[in-house]
Scaffold this motif. Structure first.
Motif, PDB file in Angstrom:
ATOM      1  N   ASP A 115       0.815  -1.214   0.000  1.00 39.83           N
ATOM      2  CA  ASP A 115       0.000   0.000   0.000  1.00 39.83           C
ATOM      3  C   ASP A 115       0.847   1.262   0.000  1.00 39.83           C
ATOM      4  O   ASP A 115       0.315   2.372   0.160  1.00 39.83           O
ATOM      5  N   ASP A 142     -11.934  -1.562   2.216  1.00 38.54           N
ATOM      6  CA  ASP A 142     -11.912  -2.199   0.899  1.00 38.54           C
ATOM      7  C   ASP A 142     -10.818  -1.567   0.044  1.00 38.54           C
ATOM      8  O   ASP A 142     -10.091  -0.673   0.485  1.00 38.54           O
ATOM      9  N   GLU A 143     -10.722  -2.024  -1.192  1.00 37.35           N
ATOM     10  CA  GLU A 143      -9.627  -1.587  -2.061  1.00 37.35           C
ATOM     11  C   GLU A 143      -9.633  -0.086  -2.292  1.00 37.35           C
ATOM     12  O   GLU A 143      -8.587   0.572  -2.272  1.00 37.35           O
ATOM     13  N   SER A 144     -10.815   0.492  -2.509  1.00 36.33           N
ATOM     14  CA  SER A 144     -10.884   1.927  -2.769  1.00 36.33           C
ATOM     15  C   SER A 144     -10.502   2.731  -1.531  1.00 36.33           C
ATOM     16  O   SER A 144      -9.844   3.774  -1.636  1.00 36.33           O
ATOM     17  N   GLN A 145     -10.900   2.260  -0.354  1.00 33.84           N
ATOM     18  CA  GLN A 145     -10.557   2.963   0.885  1.00 33.84           C
ATOM     19  C   GLN A 145      -9.075   2.844   1.199  1.00 33.84           C
ATOM     20  O   GLN A 145      -8.463   3.779   1.737  1.00 33.84           O
ATOM     21  N   ARG A 146      -8.480   1.715   0.831  1.00 28.48           N
ATOM     22  CA  ARG A 146      -7.059   1.510   1.098  1.00 28.48           C
ATOM     23  C   ARG A 146      -6.181   2.405   0.227  1.00 28.48           C
ATOM     24  O   ARG A 146      -4.974   2.537   0.499  1.00 28.48           O
ATOM     25  N   GLN A 147      -6.774   3.027  -0.800  1.00 28.83           N
ATOM     26  CA  GLN A 147      -6.004   3.952  -1.616  1.00 28.83           C
ATOM     27  C   GLN A 147      -5.506   5.130  -0.786  1.00 28.83           C
ATOM     28  O   GLN A 147      -4.489   5.748  -1.104  1.00 28.83           O
ATOM     29  N   TRP A 148      -6.236   5.445   0.286  1.00 27.55           N
ATOM     30  CA  TRP A 148      -5.811   6.538   1.158  1.00 27.55           C
ATOM     31  C   TRP A 148      -4.497   6.225   1.862  1.00 27.55           C
ATOM     32  O   TRP A 148      -3.750   7.134   2.229  1.00 27.55           O
ATOM     33  N   GLY A 176     -20.899   2.288   0.431  1.00 27.81           N
ATOM     34  CA  GLY A 176     -19.460   2.170   0.210  1.00 27.81           C
ATOM     35  C   GLY A 176     -18.628   2.972   1.190  1.00 27.81           C
ATOM     36  O   GLY A 176     -17.399   2.810   1.249  1.00 27.81           O
ATOM     37  N   ASP A 221     -16.289  12.319   3.342  1.00 30.82           N
ATOM     38  CA  ASP A 221     -15.663  13.473   2.703  1.00 30.82           C
ATOM     39  C   ASP A 221     -16.086  14.725   3.475  1.00 30.82           C
ATOM     40  O   ASP A 221     -17.281  15.028   3.559  1.00 30.82           O
TER      41      ASP A 221
END
Length: 371
Positions: A63, A104-110, A213, A181
């Protein structure tokens, strides 16, 4: 396990101390405070923190982080305590990163953005003047394919400048964590300038509509995730307290070695020597308790959460003693803004309240033992 740092951890400590002494000494805090900086934190410094790898010790390499552990995070937190540097490290790289690792994958982008020092994420838990994670009243009601969030959060670290908020709220299924957000309608943020010139905010959520989500982990599954984050946060807060207390002690020792009164160095007076010796032993005990807690977290021990409470309570009491002795041994000048010891006292007072003071953790330990 030996209560000493490994060679690699010692090298990390030296690197963090060197970087902060060069780029964010106490003069950095004074500048932000005296110029009334609207953010109270330097984004440029946070990016430099990321470039050095200091923003991602707890984030997996996949990550974008270093993939290290709690001890390494504690080492960096201790260095921040020595220089009193206002930094998103605690709120973003420790508390929020620990929560987002379960997303999830999108949240782990942070996580990659945090590790690079490009983003600030704030964890919004407490709602009153005291730390009370078991009494969260913020609500998450089902609305369409998502939830409607209502509630007020206090003492949200860096919440006024956060690029994202992680909000703990009660759903019908139980405590749930939401990635929100802060630009959304119904989110209101107000900066709280704390006595130590560090950053927090009061965040109000009024009918904030989020989709499914936004849930971090599972609906109703936030308690275990939050407990893990808070345990790690308490151990790292103990590290910062140890760093602040130890640095205040070193500043005081230097003053005892150079200040003369009645024709003698005040460090030659036996009464002050005894007080300094007592403080030294207490600081060593606090360091040991804190390192033990961090090691317990890395080892995944069942008692890691309680070890973190022991460390937070002990480090808080010892750091309080350290700054009180520092001010007293400096005499009247210790109360002036010209000397740094007063800044250490203010920082310790705030850190003691963060994630529970000594009384909170004493009660927590007593209840765990059946009292």
């Amino acid at each position: 396990m030996p209560l000493i740092l490994t060679e690699e951890q010692t090298m990390l400590q030296e690197a963090a101390d060197g970087f902060l002494n060069d780029n964010a000494p106490i003069a950095h805090l004074r500048k932000l405070r005296d110029e009334r900086d609207p953010d109270g934190v330097s984004r440029d410094l946070w990016r430099s923190f990321g470039e050095m790898g200091f923003a991602g010790p707890l984030i997996d390499e996949a990550d974008g982080g270093l993939g290290l552990g709690a001890v390494e995070a504690g080492v960096i937190a201790e260095s921040l305590g020595r220089t009193l540097t206002p930094s998103p490290f605690f709120g973003s790289a420790v508390l929020s990163a620990t929560v987002l690792k379960t997303g999830d994958e999108s949240q782990r982008q942070w996580l990659g953005r945090i590790a690079a020092g490009e983003a600030i994420v704030a964890l919004a838990v407490d709602e009153g003047p005291k730390h009370a994670p078991a009494r969260i009243a913020a609500r998450a009601e089902r609305s369409g394919n998502g939830f409607r969030l209502d509630g007020t959060k206090s003492f949200v670290l860096d919440g006024h400048v956060a690029d994202a908020l992680i909000v703990a709220a009660q759903a019908d299924e139980g405590l749930t964590l939401f990635l929100v957000d802060p630009a959304m309608a119904g989110v209101y943020r107000k900066r709280t300038v704390m006595v130590d010139a560090h950053n927090a905010a009061r965040v109000t959520l009024s009918g904030v509509e989020v989709d499914a989500g936004a849930v971090v982990g599972a609906v109703g599954g936030g308690e275990a995730v939050l407990d893990n984050a808070l345990s790690l946060g308490r151990a790292c807060a103990a590290s910062t307290l140890v760093g602040a207390g130890d640095q205040a002690f070193k500043v005081t020792l230097e003053y005892l070695r150079t200040r003369k009164q009645f024709g003698k160095l005040i460090g030659e007076f036996q009464a002050l020597q005894h007080r300094a010796a007592h403080l030294f032993t207490e600081l060593e005990l606090a360091k040991a308790a804190t390192l033990a807690a961090l090691q317990a977290i890395d080892a995944g021990r069942e008692d890691a959460s309680l070890a973190a409470s022991v460390a937070k309570a002990k480090a808080g009491r010892v750091a309080e003693l350290a700054v009180q002795e520092a001010v007293q041994m400096h005499g009247g000048v210790g109360m002036t803004d010209e000397f740094d010891v007063g800044l250490f006292m203010k920082r310790v007072r705030v850190l003691n309240e963060l994630l529970g003071d000594a009384h909170f953790h004493a009660e927590r330990l007593a209840r765990a033992q059946g009292f």
